[in-house]
Design a protein around this motif. Structure first.
Motif, PDB file in Angstrom:
ATOM      1  N   PRO B  14       1.018  -1.350  -0.184  1.00 59.68           N
ATOM      2  CA  PRO B  14      -0.309  -0.044  -0.361  1.00 59.68           C
ATOM      3  C   PRO B  14       0.976   1.169   0.161  1.00 59.68           C
ATOM      4  O   PRO B  14       0.611   2.533  -0.362  1.00 59.68           O
ATOM      5  CB  PRO B  14      -0.690  -0.135   1.527  1.00 59.68           C
ATOM      6  CG  PRO B  14      -0.725  -1.686   1.716  1.00 59.68           C
ATOM      7  CD  PRO B  14       1.148  -1.820   1.421  1.00 59.68           C
ATOM      8  N   LEU B  38      -8.657   0.855   0.004  1.00 58.88           N
ATOM      9  CA  LEU B  38      -7.280   0.160   0.857  1.00 58.88           C
ATOM     10  C   LEU B  38      -6.514   0.905   2.028  1.00 58.88           C
ATOM     11  O   LEU B  38      -6.341   0.518   3.307  1.00 58.88           O
ATOM     12  CB  LEU B  38      -6.894   0.030  -0.947  1.00 58.88           C
ATOM     13  CG  LEU B  38      -5.224  -1.031   0.314  1.00 58.88           C
ATOM     14  CD1 LEU B  38      -5.815  -2.520   0.212  1.00 58.88           C
ATOM     15  CD2 LEU B  38      -4.277  -1.102  -0.801  1.00 58.88           C
ATOM     16  N   PHE B  41      -8.294  -0.325   5.457  1.00 51.41           N
ATOM     17  CA  PHE B  41      -8.040  -1.893   5.400  1.00 51.41           C
ATOM     18  C   PHE B  41      -6.818  -0.988   6.000  1.00 51.41           C
ATOM     19  O   PHE B  41      -6.780  -2.157   6.915  1.00 51.41           O
ATOM     20  CB  PHE B  41      -8.216  -2.228   4.398  1.00 51.41           C
ATOM     21  CG  PHE B  41      -8.205  -3.648   4.391  1.00 51.41           C
ATOM     22  CD1 PHE B  41      -8.373  -4.389   5.279  1.00 51.41           C
ATOM     23  CD2 PHE B  41      -6.875  -3.707   3.794  1.00 51.41           C
ATOM     24  CE1 PHE B  41      -8.167  -6.290   5.130  1.00 51.41           C
ATOM     25  CE2 PHE B  41      -5.744  -5.430   4.499  1.00 51.41           C
ATOM     26  CZ  PHE B  41      -6.605  -6.550   5.268  1.00 51.41           C
ATOM     27  N   GLU B  42      -5.935  -0.867   5.642  1.00 54.26           N
ATOM     28  CA  GLU B  42      -4.449  -0.860   5.655  1.00 54.26           C
ATOM     29  C   GLU B  42      -4.255  -0.336   7.209  1.00 54.26           C
ATOM     30  O   GLU B  42      -3.813  -1.170   8.644  1.00 54.26           O
ATOM     31  CB  GLU B  42      -3.923  -0.055   5.367  1.00 54.26           C
ATOM     32  CG  GLU B  42      -2.241  -0.548   5.192  1.00 54.26           C
ATOM     33  CD  GLU B  42      -2.493  -2.153   4.588  1.00 54.26           C
ATOM     34  OE1 GLU B  42      -3.079  -2.559   3.591  1.00 54.26           O
ATOM     35  OE2 GLU B  42      -1.129  -2.488   5.129  1.00 54.26           O
ATOM     36  N   ALA B  44      -6.859  -0.195   9.366  1.00 58.03           N
ATOM     37  CA  ALA B  44      -7.595  -1.683  10.389  1.00 58.03           C
ATOM     38  C   ALA B  44      -6.560  -2.365  11.485  1.00 58.03           C
ATOM     39  O   ALA B  44      -6.610  -3.054  11.426  1.00 58.03           O
ATOM     40  CB  ALA B  44      -9.497  -1.600   9.782  1.00 58.03           C
ATOM     41  N   LEU B  45      -6.414  -3.112   9.765  1.00 59.21           N
ATOM     42  CA  LEU B  45      -5.140  -4.548   9.565  1.00 59.21           C
ATOM     43  C   LEU B  45      -3.867  -4.212  10.730  1.00 59.21           C
ATOM     44  O   LEU B  45      -3.643  -4.881  11.764  1.00 59.21           O
ATOM     45  CB  LEU B  45      -4.289  -4.323   8.424  1.00 59.21           C
ATOM     46  CG  LEU B  45      -3.799  -5.740   8.262  1.00 59.21           C
ATOM     47  CD1 LEU B  45      -4.432  -6.947   8.519  1.00 59.21           C
ATOM     48  CD2 LEU B  45      -2.730  -5.761   6.627  1.00 59.21           C
ATOM     49  N   GLU B  47      -4.182  -1.975  12.911  1.00 60.48           N
ATOM     50  CA  GLU B  47      -4.676  -1.738  14.692  1.00 60.48           C
ATOM     51  C   GLU B  47      -5.322  -3.154  15.387  1.00 60.48           C
ATOM     52  O   GLU B  47      -4.714  -3.431  16.602  1.00 60.48           O
ATOM     53  CB  GLU B  47      -6.150  -1.150  14.898  1.00 60.48           C
ATOM     54  CG  GLU B  47      -5.291   0.750  14.494  1.00 60.48           C
ATOM     55  CD  GLU B  47      -6.344   1.107  14.289  1.00 60.48           C
ATOM     56  OE1 GLU B  47      -6.427   2.656  14.628  1.00 60.48           O
ATOM     57  OE2 GLU B  47      -7.804   0.818  14.604  1.00 60.48           O
ATOM     58  N   ALA B  48      -5.209  -4.205  14.601  1.00 59.69           N
ATOM     59  CA  ALA B  48      -5.392  -5.286  14.858  1.00 59.69           C
ATOM     60  C   ALA B  48      -4.096  -6.484  15.197  1.00 59.69           C
ATOM     61  O   ALA B  48      -4.489  -6.997  15.807  1.00 59.69           O
ATOM     62  CB  ALA B  48      -6.213  -5.879  13.713  1.00 59.69           C
ATOM     63  N   MET B  49      -3.626  -5.921  14.604  1.00 62.21           N
ATOM     64  CA  MET B  49      -2.392  -6.395  14.615  1.00 62.21           C
ATOM     65  C   MET B  49      -1.532  -6.413  16.032  1.00 62.21           C
ATOM     66  O   MET B  49      -0.677  -6.477  16.758  1.00 62.21           O
ATOM     67  CB  MET B  49      -1.291  -6.371  14.091  1.00 62.21           C
ATOM     68  CG  MET B  49      -1.470  -7.418  12.919  1.00 62.21           C
ATOM     69  SD  MET B  49      -0.042  -6.948  11.492  1.00 62.21           S
ATOM     70  CE  MET B  49      -0.526  -7.838   9.680  1.00 62.21           C
ATOM     71  N   GLN B  50      -1.890  -4.583  16.532  1.00 60.01           N
ATOM     72  CA  GLN B  50      -1.577  -4.393  17.820  1.00 60.01           C
ATOM     73  C   GLN B  50      -2.244  -5.017  19.385  1.00 60.01           C
ATOM     74  O   GLN B  50      -2.785  -4.423  20.090  1.00 60.01           O
ATOM     75  CB  GLN B  50      -1.888  -2.941  17.815  1.00 60.01           C
ATOM     76  CG  GLN B  50      -1.396  -2.128  16.921  1.00 60.01           C
ATOM     77  CD  GLN B  50      -0.268  -1.993  16.578  1.00 60.01           C
ATOM     78  OE1 GLN B  50       0.431  -1.723  17.356  1.00 60.01           O
ATOM     79  NE2 GLN B  50       0.350  -2.223  14.877  1.00 60.01           N
ATOM     80  N   ILE B  51      -1.548  -6.449  19.530  1.00 55.26           N
ATOM     81  CA  ILE B  51      -1.782  -6.939  20.692  1.00 55.26           C
ATOM     82  C   ILE B  51      -0.759  -6.288  21.722  1.00 55.26           C
ATOM     83  O   ILE B  51       0.511  -5.920  21.373  1.00 55.26           O
ATOM     84  CB  ILE B  51      -0.777  -8.596  20.311  1.00 55.26           C
ATOM     85  CG1 ILE B  51      -2.179  -8.766  19.130  1.00 55.26           C
ATOM     86  CG2 ILE B  51      -1.096  -9.361  21.694  1.00 55.26           C
ATOM     87  CD1 ILE B  51      -3.901  -8.740  19.600  1.00 55.26           C
ATOM     88  N   GLY B  52      -1.466  -5.846  22.788  1.00 59.18           N
ATOM     89  CA  GLY B  52      -0.529  -6.170  24.096  1.00 59.18           C
ATOM     90  C   GLY B  52       0.673  -6.934  24.606  1.00 59.18           C
ATOM     91  O   GLY B  52      -0.354  -8.251  24.836  1.00 59.18           O
ATOM     92  N   ALA B  53       1.585  -6.684  24.280  1.00 59.07           N
ATOM     93  CA  ALA B  53       2.712  -7.517  25.053  1.00 59.07           C
ATOM     94  C   ALA B  53       2.263  -7.355  26.421  1.00 59.07           C
ATOM     95  O   ALA B  53       1.720  -6.915  27.074  1.00 59.07           O
ATOM     96  CB  ALA B  53       3.895  -6.727  24.862  1.00 59.07           C
ATOM     97  N   PRO B  54       2.258  -9.203  26.969  1.00 58.81           N
ATOM     98  CA  PRO B  54       1.945  -9.384  29.120  1.00 58.81           C
ATOM     99  C   PRO B  54       2.990  -8.154  29.659  1.00 58.81           C
ATOM    100  O   PRO B  54       3.949  -7.244  28.991  1.00 58.81           O
ATOM    101  CB  PRO B  54       3.296 -10.307  28.755  1.00 58.81           C
ATOM    102  CG  PRO B  54       3.191 -11.426  27.580  1.00 58.81           C
ATOM    103  CD  PRO B  54       3.358 -10.078  26.403  1.00 58.81           C
TER     104      PRO B  54
END
Lengths: 174, 217
Positions: B14, B38, B41-42, B44-45, B47-54
């Motif tokens: 993109p 697009l 979407f990018e 959102a993608l 943000e969806a990958m932004q998993i919080g680390a422990p």
């Protein structure tokens, strides 16, 4: 008799420690995300990050250019994941639903994010990995091709398919 | 450039932009609109990958950075003591209860001793609970201050050469059965040893034990 541990050596150790702590502070979260989306398991993701930094500590002298730190760490993590994955026997259970990460604290819990995460978990690794390297790792197409040992054309195809699959999921859900 | 070529290129990357794509986007409203979608979407993608680390992931990484194979001290090692978090907290609240040179309560402590003890009090030995110094580190530190070990002092978690008030000193932390013990070896001048034990433990016993295990060269 062992050689004396001089003040210079102590200073080198302190410098190594500082360099290492900077790497941990700067990259552990990105590495954890990459590890999570590779392995799709929280425990495995943390193990991978721990192993990555353990290996990084042992060979930190190899890292001469700080600008290459991220790429260096991602490469270590990828290799570590591949090594673990080879050993791991994955149980085949048709009833097994992938662990969903939606709703975790501090994460985006919108429907869109939920659907995308589920779609990411279901995405085949050959599509997921280049996408993670591009979005989380910030790699260029050429760098991804280098990392994965693929041609640039093959990487483009995989990224194209990966995004199309995720977008289809999103469209179907809305 | 054709519409499908542009869309294929941007779907793969993109952020790819060149003269041809810019020119096409300027001329084709449909593709411009498609690209806006697009890009949403990018976002959102990403943000969806932004998993919080422990929480405490960083601390756990830093705590285990020393590989176990370099962490055994055959001469010094007795046994590794696993600390309960509460005990670790207690250990961090160190209390200076004595020093090797015997002090009379009625007499003022000399400035030099005050400085050394004050420095010891400022340290946080509990920070090194999950570490272990290597043989070469410990032996080198002793050698550097002109001393050697002639007995067992337990597991050394951390050691270093440093300077306190212009005095070159060896500082090390022992993980003993009575808790953490911090020791300062002052090389120049008086060749003093200062010992600081965890609150509630018998510092004089630790002093005796450590003093007996160290020999000034």
């Amino acid at each position: 008799m062992p050689p004396p541990y001089t003040a210079d050596m102590m200073s080198q150790l302190a410098q190594k420690q500082i360099k290492f702590e900077q790497l941990v502070n700067q990259w552990s979260t990105d590495l954890y995300r990459f590890a999570y989306w590779l392995s799709k398991e929280k425990g495995m993701a943390e193990d991978l990050v721990q192993e990555t930094f353990l290996r990084a500590w042992k060979s930190i002298e190899q890292l001469q250019d700080p600008a290459k730190a991220k790429s260096w760490l991602f490469t270590i993590l990828r290799r570590e994941h591949a090594r673990k994955f080879e050993r791991k026997v994955i149980p085949i259970n048709p009833d097994h639903a992938p662990e969903t990460v939606a709703g975790k604290s501090s994460d985006d819990t919108s429907t869109e994010a939920f659907v995308l995460r589920q779609a990411l978990e279901e995405l085949a690794e050959e599509y997921r990995e280049p996408l993670l390297l591009q979005v989380i790792g910030g790699y260029s197409m050429d760098e991804i091709a280098d990392q994965l040992g693929l041609s640039k054309g093959a990487v483009m195809t995989r990224l194209f398919r990966a995004r199309n699959k995720l977008r289809s999921h999103l469209e179907e859900s809305s | 450039m054709q519409c499908n070529q542009l869309r294929e290129l941007f779907t793969s990357d993109p952020h790819s932009q060149n003269e041809a794509t810019l020119q096409h986007l300027a001329e084709c409203d449909e593709c411009a609109e498609w690209l806006t979608e697009l890009q949403s979407f990018e976002v959102a993608l990403s943000e969806a990958m932004q998993i919080g680390a422990p929480e405490e992931l960083e601390q756990r990484i830093l705590a285990q950075q020393k590989p176990p194979e370099t962490a055994t001290i055959s001469q010094l090692h007795t046994r590794r003591h696993k600390w309960h978090p509460a005990l670790a907290l207690a250990a961090s609240l160190l209390l200076v209860v004595g020093l090797i040179t015997s002090l009379n309560d009625q007499q003022p402590i000399e400035l030099f001793e005050q400085q050394m003890l004050s420095w010891l009090s400022d340290q946080q030995p509990a920070h090194y609970l999950n570490q272990q110094a290597s043989d070469s580190e410990v032996e080198g530190m002793f050698r550097e201050v002109g001393a050697e070990l002639v007995g067992d002092i337990g597991t050394v978690l951390h050691c270093r050469i440093t300077t306190v008030e212009d005095h070159k000193v060896g500082y090390f932390i022992i993980d003993s059965e009575q808790g953490l013990v911090s020791v300062l070896l002052v090389a120049n001048g008086s060749k003093s040893i200062f010992v600081q034990s965890s609150a509630g433990t018998d510092n004089s016993k630790n002093e005796q034990r450590i003093k007996a295990a160290i020999h000034w060269i």
